[in-house]
Design a protein around this motif. Structure first.
Motif, mmCIF file in Angstrom:
data_model
loop_
_atom_site.group_PDB
_atom_site.id
_atom_site.type_symbol
_atom_site.label_atom_id
_atom_site.label_comp_id
_atom_site.label_asym_id
_atom_site.label_seq_id
_atom_site.Cartn_x
_atom_site.Cartn_y
_atom_site.Cartn_z
ATOM 1 N N ARG A 37 0.831 -1.212 0.000
ATOM 2 C CA ARG A 37 0.000 0.000 0.000
ATOM 3 C C ARG A 37 0.866 1.262 0.000
ATOM 4 N N LYS A 38 2.088 1.134 0.543
ATOM 5 C CA LYS A 38 2.941 2.325 0.741
ATOM 6 C C LYS A 38 4.360 2.082 0.251
ATOM 7 N N PRO A 39 4.532 1.758 -1.047
ATOM 8 C CA PRO A 39 5.877 1.436 -1.559
ATOM 9 C C PRO A 39 6.860 2.611 -1.453
ATOM 10 N N PHE A 65 9.004 -0.084 16.309
ATOM 11 C CA PHE A 65 7.624 0.396 16.408
ATOM 12 C C PHE A 65 7.408 1.656 15.573
ATOM 13 N N LYS A 66 8.448 2.478 15.511
ATOM 14 C CA LYS A 66 8.327 3.709 14.701
ATOM 15 C C LYS A 66 8.122 3.363 13.230
ATOM 16 N N VAL A 67 8.841 2.347 12.755
ATOM 17 C CA VAL A 67 8.703 1.921 11.363
ATOM 18 C C VAL A 67 7.287 1.393 11.124
ATOM 19 N N ILE A 68 6.805 0.559 12.040
ATOM 20 C CA ILE A 68 5.454 -0.006 11.879
ATOM 21 C C ILE A 68 4.404 1.117 11.897
ATOM 22 N N HIS A 69 4.599 2.086 12.782
ATOM 23 C CA HIS A 69 3.636 3.197 12.852
ATOM 24 C C HIS A 69 3.563 3.979 11.540
ATOM 25 N N GLN A 70 4.694 4.042 10.818
ATOM 26 C CA GLN A 70 4.669 4.708 9.503
ATOM 27 C C GLN A 70 3.785 3.935 8.524
ATOM 28 N N LEU A 71 3.802 2.614 8.690
ATOM 29 C CA LEU A 71 3.000 1.774 7.788
ATOM 30 C C LEU A 71 1.525 1.744 8.151
ATOM 31 N N VAL A 72 1.232 2.048 9.417
ATOM 32 C CA VAL A 72 -0.158 1.974 9.912
ATOM 33 C C VAL A 72 -0.591 3.378 10.324
ATOM 34 N N ASP A 73 -1.105 4.148 9.379
ATOM 35 C CA ASP A 73 -1.416 5.540 9.733
ATOM 36 C C ASP A 73 -2.764 6.033 9.200
ATOM 37 N N THR A 74 -3.607 5.091 8.744
ATOM 38 C CA THR A 74 -4.960 5.483 8.333
ATOM 39 C C THR A 74 -5.982 4.559 9.014
ATOM 40 N N GLU A 75 -7.236 4.970 8.998
ATOM 41 C CA GLU A 75 -8.298 4.110 9.557
ATOM 42 C C GLU A 75 -8.338 2.764 8.833
ATOM 43 N N GLU A 76 -8.136 2.835 7.527
ATOM 44 C CA GLU A 76 -8.159 1.619 6.705
ATOM 45 C C GLU A 76 -7.061 0.629 7.143
ATOM 46 N N LYS A 107 -2.242 13.837 11.471
ATOM 47 C CA LYS A 107 -2.914 14.978 10.814
ATOM 48 C C LYS A 107 -3.020 14.786 9.297
ATOM 49 N N HIS A 108 -1.943 14.219 8.697
ATOM 50 C CA HIS A 108 -1.936 14.112 7.225
ATOM 51 C C HIS A 108 -2.943 13.083 6.698
ATOM 52 N N THR A 109 -3.452 12.191 7.557
ATOM 53 C CA THR A 109 -4.445 11.231 7.061
ATOM 54 C C THR A 109 -5.816 11.459 7.702
ATOM 55 N N GLY A 110 -5.884 12.427 8.600
ATOM 56 C CA GLY A 110 -7.171 12.721 9.231
ATOM 57 C C GLY A 110 -7.513 11.798 10.393
ATOM 58 N N LEU A 111 -6.545 10.958 10.769
ATOM 59 C CA LEU A 111 -6.786 10.051 11.893
ATOM 60 C C LEU A 111 -6.788 10.836 13.206
ATOM 61 N N THR A 112 -7.794 10.586 14.051
ATOM 62 C CA THR A 112 -7.808 11.212 15.381
ATOM 63 C C THR A 112 -7.748 10.090 16.425
ATOM 64 N N LYS A 113 -7.449 10.450 17.659
ATOM 65 C CA LYS A 113 -7.375 9.421 18.707
ATOM 66 C C LYS A 113 -8.730 8.727 18.863
ATOM 67 N N VAL A 120 -10.601 0.318 15.988
ATOM 68 C CA VAL A 120 -10.269 -0.967 16.628
ATOM 69 C C VAL A 120 -11.566 -1.665 17.067
ATOM 70 N N ILE A 121 -12.490 -0.875 17.642
ATOM 71 C CA ILE A 121 -13.767 -1.454 18.086
ATOM 72 C C ILE A 121 -14.548 -2.016 16.888
ATOM 73 N N LYS A 122 -14.473 -1.305 15.771
ATOM 74 C CA LYS A 122 -15.150 -1.780 14.555
ATOM 75 C C LYS A 122 -14.583 -3.141 14.128
ATOM 76 N N ALA A 123 -13.249 -3.269 14.204
ATOM 77 C CA ALA A 123 -12.612 -4.542 13.825
ATOM 78 C C ALA A 123 -13.073 -5.673 14.750
#
Ligand SMILES: CC(C)=CCNc1ncnc2c1ncn2[C@@H]1O[C@H](COP(=O)(O)O)[C@@H](O)[C@H]1O
Ligand SMILES: [Zn+2]
Length: 353
Positions: A37-39, A65-76, A107-113, A120-123
């Motif tokens: 998704r993020k080549p 963890f920092k690397v993984i967080h870069q890969l996981v940064d949208t609701e999707e 901020k760049h993906t619109g994700l909020t806390k 996560v609850i949806k999943a």
């Protein structure tokens, strides 16, 4: 250890997982999907997991963890990661899972806390509606490096979700780099959390320099302890700390591979599991970060059994006793039912090796 090296007994053993960080639990196959998704990020597989026989400094682990967080940064991404992780735990024979994760804002993906936790609850709900055979709950994590104000904000958020999530959000986790920050700054937030009915699982004494902090936080007292590696006198802790843990009967969440690969414990046979288990203190085997440490809960039970020479009956009891440490309230529908589902109806053979 390769998957096929884990004996079927441990795979089929009904298990309870109480210490699993969401973004540390991402498997290779999910990482592959995220990378595709993020080549443009140019992230390779070797950067997100620590393989067999490898060790890292604590600092290096936290870089992962920092690397993984870069890969996981949208609701999707979060929805996919959480859904995959839940299904993987279920496939490993985990019947009850308490997942924990630090809500992030991007901020760049619109994700909020708030949308992070909602996702996560949806999943969790999605897996349930698909009939995945696992009871999943959520603990909202406080990253200790973010200080007092963010901790307070997180408690408020966790409280709101505890009241509105039909029992899915049960409590709080305190985690993050143990060499950063001091628990005394987080005490008011943790106290507030406890007062409003949130359960507390705190990473305590993961490194040797935290004895004073542990002493302070044990007076809350927390409902469970993550690691507690250096609490016991045999590990450089003190009898006073052990006495507090025993007095309040606070279960320990013990993660063998995590501690060995993160080098806070030199070898499996030195793991503090042996001290607490010998005392008969509630000790729960957990994975911590199954993706980052390339393990799963079956492997961890097998490692505990082979390292400490546990019989199958003892392993069974170890797994069964974890039910007493879950945060879900003890009502007919939860703990008692979980027990029935988990163990009474199971036909795992106890004989043989
Ligand atoms: C470095 C090492 C040996 C790790 C294992 N021990 C840990 N100690 C403290 N916090 C942790 C550990 N593993 C994961 N975490 C926390 O969980 C986060 C990853 O999961 P999540 O984004 O909260 O979903 C990390 O950023 C960190 O805050
Ligand atoms: Zn942890």
């Amino acid at each position: 250890m390769m998957d096929n090296e884990v004996d079927v007994f441990y795979r089929e053993l009904p298990k309870v997982e109480l210490h699993a960080h969401l973004n540390g639990s991402v498997s290779c196959s999910t990482i592959e999907k995220l990378i595709s998704r993020k080549p443009h990020l140019n992230i390779g597989h070797g950067m997100t997991a620590i393989g067999k026989g490898q060790r890292r400094t604590l600092d290096e682990c936290f870089q992962v963890f920092k690397v993984i967080h870069q890969l996981v940064d949208t609701e999707e991404d979060i929805l996919m990661v959480a859904t995959d992780v839940i299904k993987e735990f279920a496939a490993d024979g985990v019947k009850y899972l308490e997942l924990r994760s630090t809500p992030r804002e991007e901020k760049h993906t619109g994700l909020t806390k708030k949308s992070y936790i909602e996702t996560v609850i949806k999943a969790i709900k999605q897996c349930k509606s698909e009939g995945v055979d696992i009871d999943v709950r959520f603990l909202v994590a406080i990253d200790r490096r973010n200080g007092t104000e963010v901790a307070m904000e997180t408690v408020k958020l966790a409280e709101d979700f505890m009241l509105s999530s039909d029992g899915l959000v049960l409590g709080l986790d305190l985690s993050g780099d143990p060499t950063v920050g001091h628990g005394k700054d987080l005490l008011p937030a943790l106290q507030k959390a406890k007062n409003c009915g949130l359960k507390l699982s705190l990473h305590l004494s993961e490194v040797p320099s935290q004895l004073e902090e542990s002493d302070l936080l044990l007076d809350l007292p927390p409902d469970r302890i993550g690691h507690g590696t250096f609490l016991h006198p045999a590990m450089g802790g003190s009898q006073g700390l052990v006495d507090k843990v025993v007095k309040h009967n606070i279960p320990l969440e013990l993660c063998l591979t995590s501690n060995v690969k993160g080098q806070t414990v030199a070898r499996y046979s030195d793991h503090h599991f042996k001290h607490w288990y010998q005392m008969g203190h509630p000790s729960v085997i957990c994975t911590d970060d199954k993706g980052v440490f390339s393990t799963d809960l079956s492997q961890e039970y097998q490692l505990a059994a082979s390292t400490f020479d546990l019989s199958r009956e003892a392993v069974w009891k170890l797994s069964h006793d974890a039910i007493d440490c879950i945060f879900a309230p003890d009502t007919g529908e939860t703990a008692a039912q979980t027990e029935v589902d988990l163990f009474k109806a199971s036909s795992v053979p106890l004989q043989g090796n």
